[in-house]
Design an enzyme around this catalytic site. Structure first.
Site, PDB file in Angstrom:
ATOM      1  N   HIS A 223      -1.321  -0.781  -8.668  1.00  0.00           N
ATOM      2  CA  HIS A 223      -1.188   0.406  -8.059  1.00  0.00           C
ATOM      3  C   HIS A 223      -1.914   0.178  -6.529  1.00  0.00           C
ATOM      4  O   HIS A 223      -2.905  -0.721  -6.505  1.00  0.00           O
ATOM      5  CB  HIS A 223      -1.958   1.354  -8.650  1.00  0.00           C
ATOM      6  CG  HIS A 223      -2.173   2.637  -7.849  1.00  0.00           C
ATOM      7  ND1 HIS A 223      -1.077   3.621  -7.497  1.00  0.00           N
ATOM      8  CD2 HIS A 223      -3.229   3.433  -7.557  1.00  0.00           C
ATOM      9  CE1 HIS A 223      -1.444   4.391  -6.925  1.00  0.00           C
ATOM     10  NE2 HIS A 223      -2.998   4.452  -6.748  1.00  0.00           N
ATOM     11  N   SER A 224      -1.106   0.636  -5.485  1.00  0.00           N
ATOM     12  CA  SER A 224      -1.644   0.569  -4.256  1.00  0.00           C
ATOM     13  C   SER A 224      -2.034  -0.653  -3.734  1.00  0.00           C
ATOM     14  O   SER A 224      -1.263  -1.651  -3.791  1.00  0.00           O
ATOM     15  CB  SER A 224      -2.668   1.535  -4.070  1.00  0.00           C
ATOM     16  OG  SER A 224      -3.379   1.750  -2.927  1.00  0.00           O
ATOM     17  N   TYR A 225      -3.293  -0.903  -3.341  1.00  0.00           N
ATOM     18  CA  TYR A 225      -3.764  -2.286  -2.821  1.00  0.00           C
ATOM     19  C   TYR A 225      -3.706  -3.417  -3.995  1.00  0.00           C
ATOM     20  O   TYR A 225      -3.719  -4.431  -3.538  1.00  0.00           O
ATOM     21  CB  TYR A 225      -5.162  -2.320  -2.433  1.00  0.00           C
ATOM     22  CG  TYR A 225      -5.665  -3.493  -1.495  1.00  0.00           C
ATOM     23  CD1 TYR A 225      -6.146  -4.434  -2.238  1.00  0.00           C
ATOM     24  CD2 TYR A 225      -5.417  -3.098  -0.187  1.00  0.00           C
ATOM     25  CE1 TYR A 225      -6.466  -5.526  -1.234  1.00  0.00           C
ATOM     26  CE2 TYR A 225      -5.951  -4.390   0.584  1.00  0.00           C
ATOM     27  CZ  TYR A 225      -6.432  -5.240  -0.003  1.00  0.00           C
ATOM     28  OH  TYR A 225      -6.756  -6.462   0.963  1.00  0.00           O
ATOM     29  N   GLY A 227      -1.334  -4.021  -5.534  1.00  0.00           N
ATOM     30  CA  GLY A 227       0.335  -4.653  -5.323  1.00  0.00           C
ATOM     31  C   GLY A 227       0.026  -5.711  -4.402  1.00  0.00           C
ATOM     32  O   GLY A 227       0.598  -6.998  -4.714  1.00  0.00           O
ATOM     33  N   THR A 251       2.915   0.619  -8.382  1.00  0.00           N
ATOM     34  CA  THR A 251       3.325   1.929  -8.210  1.00  0.00           C
ATOM     35  C   THR A 251       2.778   2.328  -6.533  1.00  0.00           C
ATOM     36  O   THR A 251       1.415   2.190  -6.331  1.00  0.00           O
ATOM     37  CB  THR A 251       2.255   2.738  -9.217  1.00  0.00           C
ATOM     38  OG1 THR A 251       1.023   2.183  -9.239  1.00  0.00           O
ATOM     39  CG2 THR A 251       2.912   2.357 -10.447  1.00  0.00           C
TER      40      THR A 251
END
Length: 347
Positions: A223-225, A227, A251
């Site tokens: 999720h977010s960072y 990734g 995500t």
């Protein structure tokens, strides 16, 4: 001391200074002395004199809150949701109270990971000395020996801790949307990490844990960072990741293959084995255009960044299931789009 009284004091001083500046040398010396006095006045400290002590309970019961059967945080007596503005016009005090509750929530989630999800806490680095800074991950007992599947969860940056997607969701919504527990319970095997920089931590955990796993199918949810951390892991361990990882669900990832200088072979692999569920007003799984030449982007069915992991959970596990079936039947995963909706049924 009230704020109006403080204003009166300062106003009087400034009027006196204006009068003194019109006089001779003696008055100028007095002006200098008054300026020195003003420089020593800490307005924040003066304002704090009206503020209650920053002393808060260390348990949920002390705050008079508890999680109900739906996983929602509710007041024990009134049944109402958490109230941030507990004391009007005392934002700093309210914020400190919120942060204190957040620390209790973190410990509560840790307990759920161990008691409900049956995960064990593992200290990092594995060979750390007594005086060396340490962190930890949570992992299932058979994470390194299960020959079937292994799933890895990476949260974003900020105040979130192991087992959480977003603390704000835990407090204001419920445990399902704000924690990783639904993923853990659904997948059974999971590792959670948080040490050093996210990129360094992902590589460390890969080298010392995931790479040693006997699982034939490894799945990532980032999720977010998180990734960005996964893309960096691919850059550093490309061959190993391609060999062991079956599929990756991002995500609302903030990765950028150009800025991170991901090579052509990595971008091609991501297009075939990754999918990014992004915040969007479109229905769940609707294709979303991307300027980057990497994995497909589809709607998470919500415009709220912190809710993307929760809202896309059913689609992600379907994505994983079909990726595993495709791998086992030697058919490459290649999601197709029809009528502007992502489709997996024709694999």
């Amino acid at each position: 001391m009230s704020s109006s009284f403080i204003t009166l004091i300062l106003l009087t001083i400034w009027i006196n200074m204006a009068q003194l500046q019109q006089g001779g040398p003696d008055e100028k010396e007095k002006t200098t002395a008054l300026k020195d006095l003003l420089s020593r006045i800490d307005l924040d400290e003066l304002m704090k004199k009206d503020e209650p002590p920053l002393e808060f309970p260390d348990t949920l019961e002390g705050f008079e809150y508890a999680f109900n059967e739906k996983g929602q945080l509710r007041h024990i007596k009134t049944g109402e949701p958490f109230v941030f503005n507990y004391r009007e016009d005392l934002h700093r005090w309210n914020q400190k109270r919120y942060e204190a509750l957040g620390e209790i929530i973190t410990k509560y989630v840790y307990e759920l990971l161990e008691k409900e999800c049956h995960l064990k806490k593992v200290t990092l680095p594995v060979d750390a000395t007594e005086s060396e800074p340490k962190s930890f991950i949570f992992m299932s007992e058979d994470a390194l020996t299960n020959p079937d599947k292994l799933m890895v969860l990476i949260h974003g940056s900020g105040v979130v801790r192991a087992g959480q997607w977003a603390r704000r969701l835990i407090i204001n919504e419920d445990l399902d949307s704000g924690t990783q527990i639904p993923y853990i319970k659904r997948a059974i095997e999971v590792i959670k990490m948080d040490n050093g920089s996210p990129e360094e931590h992902a590589i460390y955990v890969w080298d010392h844990f995931i790479a040693e796993s006997a699982a034939e199918n490894i799945f990532f949810v980032a999720h977010s960072y998180g990734g960005l951390a996964f893309v960096e892991l691919m850059i550093q361990r490309e061959a190993d990741v391609k060999n062991k990882v079956t599929a990756v669900a991002l995500t609302d990832s903030v990765h950028n293959v150009w800025h991170q200088e991901a090579g052509k072979t990595i971008r091609e692999w991501m297009r075939e084995n990754c999918c990014n569920w992004v915040s969007s007003s479109e229905p769940l799984d609707t294709s979303v255009e991307s300027m980057l030449p990497d994995c497909p982007r589809v709607s998470a069915g919500t415009e709220r960044h912190e809710l993307t992991s929760w809202k896309s959970l059913p689609s992600i596990f379907k994505f994983f299931s079909e990726a595993s079936e495709a791998k086992n039947s030697s058919v490459k995963l290649a999601p197709t789009r029809r009528s502007n909706r992502i489709k997996y049924e024709e694999l």
